[in-house]
Design a protein around this motif. Structure first.
Motif, PDB file in Angstrom:
ATOM      1  N   VAL A 184      -0.096 -27.009  35.608  1.00 45.28           N
ATOM      2  CA  VAL A 184      -0.757 -28.070  35.752  1.00 45.28           C
ATOM      3  C   VAL A 184      -1.226 -28.368  34.098  1.00 45.28           C
ATOM      4  O   VAL A 184      -1.013 -29.371  33.357  1.00 45.28           O
ATOM      5  CB  VAL A 184      -1.957 -27.824  36.210  1.00 45.28           C
ATOM      6  CG1 VAL A 184      -2.960 -29.001  35.975  1.00 45.28           C
ATOM      7  CG2 VAL A 184      -1.896 -28.010  37.991  1.00 45.28           C
ATOM      8  N   PRO A 243       1.558 -34.486  40.607  1.00 41.35           N
ATOM      9  CA  PRO A 243       0.728 -35.511  40.879  1.00 41.35           C
ATOM     10  C   PRO A 243      -0.657 -34.965  40.076  1.00 41.35           C
ATOM     11  O   PRO A 243      -1.388 -36.083  39.675  1.00 41.35           O
ATOM     12  CB  PRO A 243       0.418 -35.243  42.368  1.00 41.35           C
ATOM     13  CG  PRO A 243       1.654 -34.571  42.785  1.00 41.35           C
ATOM     14  CD  PRO A 243       2.330 -33.618  41.778  1.00 41.35           C
ATOM     15  N   ALA A 244      -0.939 -33.750  40.248  1.00 45.37           N
ATOM     16  CA  ALA A 244      -2.453 -33.407  39.820  1.00 45.37           C
ATOM     17  C   ALA A 244      -2.442 -33.616  38.304  1.00 45.37           C
ATOM     18  O   ALA A 244      -3.466 -34.233  37.793  1.00 45.37           O
ATOM     19  CB  ALA A 244      -2.694 -32.015  39.976  1.00 45.37           C
ATOM     20  N   TRP A 250      -0.562 -35.657  36.361  1.00 42.95           N
ATOM     21  CA  TRP A 250      -0.539 -37.151  36.173  1.00 42.95           C
ATOM     22  C   TRP A 250      -1.785 -37.651  36.374  1.00 42.95           C
ATOM     23  O   TRP A 250      -2.407 -38.425  35.394  1.00 42.95           O
ATOM     24  CB  TRP A 250       0.546 -37.742  37.464  1.00 42.95           C
ATOM     25  CG  TRP A 250       1.019 -39.096  37.174  1.00 42.95           C
ATOM     26  CD1 TRP A 250       0.344 -39.996  37.210  1.00 42.95           C
ATOM     27  CD2 TRP A 250       2.171 -39.206  36.509  1.00 42.95           C
ATOM     28  NE1 TRP A 250       1.091 -41.128  36.919  1.00 42.95           N
ATOM     29  CE2 TRP A 250       2.298 -40.657  36.329  1.00 42.95           C
ATOM     30  CE3 TRP A 250       3.279 -38.648  35.926  1.00 42.95           C
ATOM     31  CZ2 TRP A 250       3.460 -41.245  35.683  1.00 42.95           C
ATOM     32  CZ3 TRP A 250       4.372 -39.070  35.530  1.00 42.95           C
ATOM     33  CH2 TRP A 250       4.521 -40.526  35.291  1.00 42.95           C
ATOM     34  N   ALA A 251      -2.445 -37.407  37.393  1.00 36.86           N
ATOM     35  CA  ALA A 251      -3.998 -38.303  37.671  1.00 36.86           C
ATOM     36  C   ALA A 251      -5.101 -37.701  36.546  1.00 36.86           C
ATOM     37  O   ALA A 251      -5.479 -38.464  35.789  1.00 36.86           O
ATOM     38  CB  ALA A 251      -4.321 -37.650  39.088  1.00 36.86           C
ATOM     39  N   MET A 252      -4.819 -36.418  36.119  1.00 38.18           N
ATOM     40  CA  MET A 252      -5.804 -36.205  35.024  1.00 38.18           C
ATOM     41  C   MET A 252      -5.331 -36.828  33.990  1.00 38.18           C
ATOM     42  O   MET A 252      -6.229 -37.007  32.961  1.00 38.18           O
ATOM     43  CB  MET A 252      -5.560 -34.450  34.982  1.00 38.18           C
ATOM     44  CG  MET A 252      -6.153 -33.844  35.980  1.00 38.18           C
ATOM     45  SD  MET A 252      -5.974 -32.077  35.825  1.00 38.18           S
ATOM     46  CE  MET A 252      -6.454 -31.334  37.471  1.00 38.18           C
ATOM     47  N   SER A 276      -5.662 -41.192  34.664  1.00 37.93           N
ATOM     48  CA  SER A 276      -7.127 -41.722  35.187  1.00 37.93           C
ATOM     49  C   SER A 276      -8.119 -40.581  34.996  1.00 37.93           C
ATOM     50  O   SER A 276      -8.522 -40.196  36.252  1.00 37.93           O
ATOM     51  CB  SER A 276      -6.906 -42.673  36.461  1.00 37.93           C
ATOM     52  OG  SER A 276      -6.250 -41.700  37.374  1.00 37.93           O
TER      53      SER A 276
END
Lengths: 276, 290
Positions: free
Chosen positions: A156, A92-93, A95-97, A100
């Motif tokens: 990450v 998720p981390a 992905w967000a970075m 968006s």
């Protein structure tokens, strides 16, 4: 355009290349061969390369004398467990970075990387005391937690570099075609992200499998993975080279094979995308 | 353009990883810092008290610290020298077309996947043993006196082992960089009459400079904390001839139970590593902008 290479230079480089490859690989090959020797043959001078009585005795001995598979299981649980938890946190981390990004995304990434630079020995004392007080010393749970945190920045980062390569236009196209967010994730993004996730997973299992600072300092008999188990051979009793070789062969074989499969992703994972 | 809602979602998605990592970094570090100002030995419970910079003073003026610092620098420097030069040569060879290239590549990267305790013990016993080791046999074959590696040159022996483990890493990265070199450029240089050596100096080496920097920085980070190889081969000895900073602090913490002193040492190690990290972070950060 490929330049024409003469057969002569090709033959010369074949000889040089194979000689170097053989020399570098030799210690591993030697370990492998020695694992099938009797202890007497293992220390023989001159060394016996192929013509000795091949035996599987060492593998049996290592298992029966020291419960090898307990340590093997520990290695599997610790490396796979820490990698899976790491992925659950990192996907998720990353992905967000990647999808968006904000002004601060880059800073967060750099900060994550910087935690990797902290030498383990700098936090050895407090971690040891925390582990002692919480009853985590020599437990698999404790090691899984430590290795998860150690490798989280790498996970990450690797995922981020993979996710970033998924073109945004594809998402837009899917949205134009009326795909919902859920459909977008399941049918468009996931298939494109799976290869990246898979190679991240592979590399991190390898790194966790071979980690040898925390595993040596935080485990004893119970939770010791193979790194720590093999270290017990440093104070041997009697003849032990053949058994050391058998234990070593079993310890490195699975990870060596995985490593060979992931060699293409290795560079990118280990340089945080600085070299591709 | 990220909307407010997706931005909030993004924050939620990031927070577990960020918060955990933050705690992981800050809590032990603050504890180390705190302990480093205490007299605190696990063998003498109840005598903890604030002693200012005394631990640092002891740690930094101890002759063992300077030996360990020197050993650390020699270990890092020696390994870097072998792996970078060896890596460049190996990458140049592997970049040439030859029969079985793929297999040789696999053979060359294999040592990287061998766990440190295995490679250290295999080298120490089966290769470097002064009587039964393979090196001793080779030496006698050519009529030389076998070297007693860990007695005569303990630090160099460890450097050899560590270099063997890291040579594949350097080779692989330099090879990757080499393969991204434009073939046409090489051809043009050749047509202009540049010989192999000047092509290497003026074309290949500048192209590799960035990858070489990455190799040096990343390896330095890992090599500063070499531990397992020392633990299973020499235990830091003979004397403290192979004790590096990491091992010195380990001894102070887990063998002498001197929490205060080891913490001060830990902070010193963190500062040293940060000097290296500063450059690495800048380099990778620059890359991120492209």
């Amino acid at each position: 355009m490929a330049r024409a290479t003469t057969t002569r230079s090709k033959v010369i480089f074949t000889v040089i290349g194979w000689t170097i490859g053989f020399l570098i690989f030799f210690p591993i090959l030697w370990t492998f061969l020695t694992s099938f020797k009797s202890e007497g043959a293992a220390v023989a001078t001159p060394p016996q390369f192929l013509f000795f009585d091949w035996t599987l005795e060492n593998y049996r001995e290592v298992q029966s004398r020291s419960d090898y598979f307990k340590h093997f299981t520990n290695s599997v649980v610790i490396s796979v467990g820490s990698t899976l938890i790491g992925l659950a946190l990192a996907i998720p981390a990353a992905w967000a970075m990647a999808f968006s990004p904000t002004k601060r995304t880059k800073d967060i990434l750099m900060w994550m990387l910087s935690t990797k630079m902290m030498p383990a020995v700098g936090v050895l004392v407090p971690l040891y005391l925390i582990f002692r007080d919480w009853g985590l010393l020599d437990t698999r749970l404790g090691l899984v937690a430590v290795l998860t945190m150690i490798n989280l920045p790498i996970i990450v980062w690797m995922l981020y570099t993979y996710f970033k390569e998924i073109p945004g236009e594809i998402l837009e196209a899917a949205r134009m075609d009326g795909a919902s967010l859920m459909k977008e994730i399941v049918y468009v993004l996931t298939p494109m992200a799976v290869p990246g996730i898979a190679s991240t997973m592979l590399l991190n299992i390898i790194l966790a499998w071979n980690e040898a600072f925390w595993t040596l300092n935080l485990t004893a008999a119970n939770a010791a993975p193979l790194t720590a188990f093999i270290a017990s051979y440093s104070s041997p009793e009697g003849l032990f080279w053949a058994k050391l070789s058998a234990a070593s062969t079993m310890a490195i074989a699975p990870i060596l094979i995985m490593g060979w499969f992931s060699q293409k992703q290795l560079v990118r994972g280990l340089t945080f995308g600085a070299v591709k | 353009m990220a909307t407010l809602q997706t931005r909030a979602t993004a924050r939620i998605m990031m927070s577990p990883a960020v918060i955990l990592l933050f705690l992981w970094m800050i809590v032990p570090l603050v504890m180390t810092l705190y302990f480093s100002f205490l007299r605190y030995n696990l063998l003498m419970p109840g005598t903890e008290e604030y002693i200012g910079f005394l631990n640092y003073q002891y740690f930094l003026t101890d002759p063992a610290f300077f030996t360990a610092l020197a050993n650390t620098l020699i270990l890092v420097g020696g390994t870097l020298l072998i792996t970078v030069i060896g890596g460049i040569l190996l990458a140049l060879v592997l970049d040439q077309p030859f029969f079985g290239q793929g297999i040789v590549r696999l053979l060359v990267i294999a040592p990287f996947f061998v766990m440190p305790t295995v490679s250290a013990l295999v080298w120490k016993n089966m290769l470097m043993h002064p009587v039964n080791g393979l090196f001793a046999w080779i030496a006698r074959l050519f009529g030389f006196q076998p070297i007693d590696w860990f007695a005569q040159m303990p630090l160099f022996s460890i450097i050899l082992i560590v270099a063997w483990q890291w040579l594949p890493f350097a080779t692989l990265i330099l090879l990757t960089a080499l393969q991204s070199l434009d073939g046409e450029q090489k051809e043009a240089a050749e047509m202009d009459g540049a010989g192999a050596i000047s092509r290497f100096i003026y074309l290949v080496l500048p192209h590799l400079s960035r990858a070489i920097t990455v190799v040096i920085l990343i390896q330095t980070i890992f090599l500063l904390s070499v531990f397992a190889e020392i633990l299973v081969t020499t235990n830091g000895g003979p004397g403290i001839q192979t004790t590096n900073i990491t091992y010195l602090i380990y001894m102070q913490a887990l063998l002498q139970f001197d929490v205060g002193g080891a913490s001060a040492g830990g902070i010193v190690a963190v500062v040293l590593a940060n000097i290296v990290a500063f450059f690495l972070i800048r380099l990778i950060g620059k890359n991120l902008e492209r």
